[in-house]
Design an enzyme around this catalytic site. Structure first.
Site, mmCIF file in Angstrom:
data_model
loop_
_atom_site.group_PDB
_atom_site.id
_atom_site.type_symbol
_atom_site.label_atom_id
_atom_site.label_comp_id
_atom_site.label_asym_id
_atom_site.label_seq_id
_atom_site.Cartn_x
_atom_site.Cartn_y
_atom_site.Cartn_z
ATOM 1 N N ASN A 423 45.671 35.807 42.956
ATOM 2 C CA ASN A 423 44.981 36.677 42.010
ATOM 3 C C ASN A 423 45.903 37.814 41.572
ATOM 4 O OD1 ASN A 423 42.403 37.859 40.718
ATOM 5 N ND2 ASN A 423 43.190 39.553 41.956
ATOM 6 N N GLU A 424 46.352 37.775 40.335
ATOM 7 C CA GLU A 424 47.037 38.861 39.628
ATOM 8 C C GLU A 424 48.430 39.200 40.149
ATOM 9 O OE1 GLU A 424 43.189 41.215 37.745
ATOM 10 O OE2 GLU A 424 44.348 42.239 39.307
ATOM 11 N N ASN A 425 48.996 38.397 41.044
ATOM 12 C CA ASN A 425 50.290 38.771 41.605
ATOM 13 C C ASN A 425 51.452 38.479 40.663
ATOM 14 O OD1 ASN A 425 48.803 39.492 43.795
ATOM 15 N ND2 ASN A 425 49.401 37.755 45.064
#
Length: 817
Positions: A423-425
């Site tokens: 998630n969003e890395n």
């Protein structure tokens, strides 16, 4: 057969901090559970969910603890005896009768220890000593070096539920404990060590693939694997030296499994039995319920960029989804019944996919089994969120072990349709300023997402799609949050601008977007005892974790609704604005169904009482957003959208049958006078289509924008369009008549509008904290009526339906300003 002795009773807890006074030497403990729950159950701490008690409990996560129990055993030289821990949170040393048997460093895996040589006849002493996650994290930061993390704490340096350390919707409650069951298993000859089962379609047949690994003991001879499903049986001999076996079963013409809005969810029980060939003894067994459906994610290039479309049983879907976070900060409290109730609520809101977000946990079997039964698709993140993650040892091996554990455990579930890397890395590395902070050559997680995870998924679960991240555009050569490729997150709308900006985006798939609001009034009163309650009183403000969250709530009202003057108005206005913002965004995306194939709102549920993006608060109470989702995700949606300098009515049909009906519309004065109207005899919207109908010029051009509304009807669906926002709309003061009639399980509350009434809501929890109302956000023309069905055990009379408290509308907030 394996003998299993549950070790979930007789535990005590002790604090290892000799400087901490006031705690008993041995505190009765519950397993599964955690330190916080044991201290709370023994009245040794205040409830961390109440007022500002969270901060008084911060010491718990900075302290070392020991769990102990004594159990009876009977050693047997002919058997292997293993202690099995389904979940240890997180850094711990396990001893049996004073001897160390193992260490844990990972909340997300199962641990199994052979204790055959250490067990004693009679009483055995088991101890699990937990080290503070903060102390271990500090040690790991020295080992790996600094890695950026958007949230506090060292969650990216260990394998622990990241949101334990605090999030912009969650408290900082750093847990320790045995959060899943513990047992002693005794077995002889052989057992299943790993069982991989997948179900798919092969033409018109169901194809079940089984791959089993065996653990053997002593001179175990030939075994037999018996696999059965739907009346079909396969038997395979397993030689004395053989420890792996694969087989396939074909089930002729099984019924297809569908997401709930499209069809039924037939499940077939599959059993595997491991039998000793010589004696006929049953050595081990494995059971799962399987469903059959085809699955792919279409990411092919097209004229708009590249697609991101889930295709189930050869049907390209528009995904009506929501993000799922841990349902409690203390996951052991979430029962199978609670999981089922929450997923039923999601289904009732017309949601058909939940995304299990990567800052939490791999959920329990009960969660995925409920999704299988209820036709709820599941997108499963691997547990990496909003941070850079080291790829060096020992973290890398822990990541691989947890992925193997959980892919094998979850892969039989038909509801599971995607493994997602993070998630969003990737977005964080690309756009959040991580590049200059991460030294040249340092790892930050990309090797997990593009190499390790896809390899493991390909090895273990090759029939299910893997995608590297959310957001991600399909290639490191394209910026990760692009509109035209892959899946997108839209957060500038909440953080920086108004919700009207959703129309600036037509993503291929939106896997996160959201808007905040407080929980239900009853939930606030149960969790905060400020006198008086105000948006900035200590308790209310403490239960708002987002940076400048309250300021964003008020800023988000600007141009839409007036700034509220009272706590009641603040509560309703911000809840109403949340509902409108998300409905606005979803209807826009669905109207572009030919390009956009999914909206996954942030978020469905809460883990504690908090102002957040959730539709269902931590007490399970529906916010107005829940009702907005039900309307916006209706498989047959009628919406009015700007098109080509004018307006179009857009019919969106996610049903399996075409939608053909008369469409008619009026431009009205708010008082009810018709200014213009049209009627089109038959509008045909085929299945899985968005069909636009341009509205006539005399409908879309107002005479007095502040006094007019457009109403379009298509069969039993209705859509409204206003030429100005509410703050400029001449909404009259609410004038209604109310009738209350007792019915089974509650009351029918009939409200008749004497004047135009916009977004009428009956706030059932203001009548009874346990009450549930069936509908909200109802707009009525003068003279129209709506019946609210309220489920409650409390007596209700007309006088209880108080305008401005129980009965709310946009008119309350705007009229007379």
């Amino acid at each position: 057969m394996i003998e299993k002795t549950e070790l979930n009773s007789g535990w005590t807890l002790s604090c290892n901090d000799t400087g901490r006074s006031g705690l008993p030497a041995a505190i009765p403990a519950t397993v599964p559970g955690c330190v916080h729950l044991d201290l709370l159950a023994n009245r040794l701490i205040p409830d961390p969910y109440i007022d500002v008690n969270e901060i008084t409990n911060d010491w718990i996560g900075r302290t070392d603890w020991t769990y102990r129990c004594r159990f009876e055993a009977a050693p047997d030289e002919g058997k292997v005896q293993e202690l099995v821990f389904d979940g240890i949170d997180t850094v711990a040393v396990i001893t049996l009768n004073g001897e160390e048997i193992g260490r844990s460093f990972n909340m997300h895996r199962t641990y199994r220890f052979d204790v055959s040589a250490l067990l004693k006849s009679g009483a055995n002493d088991l101890a699990v000593t937990f080290r503070s996650a903060y102390a271990y994290g500090a040690e790991m930061e020295k080992h790996y070096g600094y890695r950026p993390n958007n949230y506090p704490g060292p969650g990216n340096l260990m394998r622990k539920m990241a949101c334990n350390f605090g999030w912009d919707w969650g408290p900082t409650l750093v847990t320790a404990g045995l959060w899943k069951p513990v047992r002693l298993e005794s077995w002889d000859r052989a057992r299943f060590a790993e069982t991989r089962v997948s179900a798919s379609l092969a033409g018109g047949d169901g194809l079940v693939k089984v791959h089993a690994k065996l653990a053997r003991h002593g001179d175990a001879g030939t075994c037999r694997l018996v696999a059965e499903i739907g009346g079909m049986t396969t038997k395979i001999a397993i030689g004395a030296g053989q420890d792996q076996i694969s087989c396939e079963l074909r089930l002729p013409s099984p019924q297809l499994w569908w997401p709930h809005h499209l069809g039924a969810q037939p499940l077939y029980r599959m059993t595997l039995r491991l039998i000793d060939e010589a004696s006929g003894d049953l050595l081990d067994s494995f059971e799962r319920e399987l469903g059959f459906r085809s699955l792919q994610v279409d990411t092919s290039a097209d004229e708009h960029g590249s697609a991101f479309t889930f295709v189930i049983n050869d049907v390209p879907l528009f995904i009506a989804g929501a993000n799922w976070i841990p349902d409690d900060c203390f996951p052991s409290r979430v029962t199978g019944e609670r999981y089922a109730a929450r997923i039923e609520e999601a289904k009732a809101a017309n949601i058909h996919m939940l995304r299990v977000w990567g800052g939490g946990i791999f959920e329990s079997e009960e969660f995925y089994a409920a999704c299988d039964r209820l036709g709820m698709l599941v997108w499963q993140d691997f547990l990496f969120a909003c941070a850079a993650y080291p790829e060096e040892e020992p973290l890398r091996s822990e990541v691989e072990a947890e992925v193997r554990d959980n892919v094998v455990r979850l892969m039989p579930h038909v509801s599971l349709i995607l493994w997602n890397g993070n998630n969003e890395n990737i977005w964080g590395f690309d756009e959040w300023g991580w590049r200059p902070v991460i030294k040249q050559g340092e790892s930050w997680g990309l090797g997990y997402y593009l190499d390790l995870l896809p390899k493991l998924c390909s090895e273990l679960d090759p029939d299910r799609p893997y995608y590297p991240g959310s957001p991600y555009s399909g290639s490191m050569e394209i910026e990760p949050n692009a509109d035209g490729h892959g899946c997108k997150h839209i957060w500038d709308v909440w953080n920086d601008v108004g919700y009207e900006v959703y129309r600036n985006y037509v993503p291929r798939f939106c896997s996160e977007f959201g808007w905040q609001a407080p929980p239900a009034w009853a939930t606030i009163e149960e969790s905060v005892h400020d006198q008086p309650l105000t948006p900035r009183s200590n308790g209310v403000f403490h239960h708002q974790k987002a940076t400048q969250g309250n300021e964003k709530l008020i800023r988000g009202l600007a141009g839409h609704l007036p700034e509220p003057r009272t706590m009641d108005d603040w509560h309703f206005a911000t809840q109403l604005n949340q509902a409108r913002a998300i409905r606005f965004g979803i209807e826009h995306m669905r109207s572009h169904r030919n390009i956009c194939k999914g909206a996954v709102v942030w978020q469905f549920n809460d883990c504690w009482p908090v102002t957040s993006w959730a539709a269902l608060d931590s007490a399970g109470r529906r916010k107005p957003l829940w009702y907005a989702l039900k309307a916006a995700y209706d498989p047959r949606l009628l919406t009015i959208q700007p098109r080509g300098g004018g307006l179009a009515a857009v019919a969106v049909n996610e049903r399996t049958l075409f939608w053909r009906a008369k469409i008619s519309g009026r431009r009205l004065k708010l008082g009810g006078a018709v200014l213009a109207e049209f009627e089109f005899w038959r509008l045909l919207c085929d299945r899985f289509e968005a069909k636009e109908f341009p509205l006539p010029e005399d409908i879309v051009r107002p005479d007095l924008p502040k006094d007019e509304v457009v109403v379009v009807d298509m069969l039993d669906r209705r859509a409204f369009h206003y030429f100005v926002e509410d703050i400029d709309l001449n909404l009259p003061p609410p004038r209604v008549s109310v009738d209350v009639t007792a019915i089974e399980d509650g009351y029918a509350v009939k409200v008749t509008a004497e004047k135009f009434l916009k977004d009428l809501c009956l706030m059932a929890d203001r009548l009874d904290p346990d009450a549930v109302v069936d509908s909200m956000l109802v707009t009525l023309l003068p003279g129209e009526s709506h019946v609210f069905f309220v489920r409650t055990a409390k007596t209700i009379v007309v006088q209880d339906i108080v305008i401005g408290t129980v009965l709310r509308s946009a008119n309350d907030l705007v009229a007379g300003r």
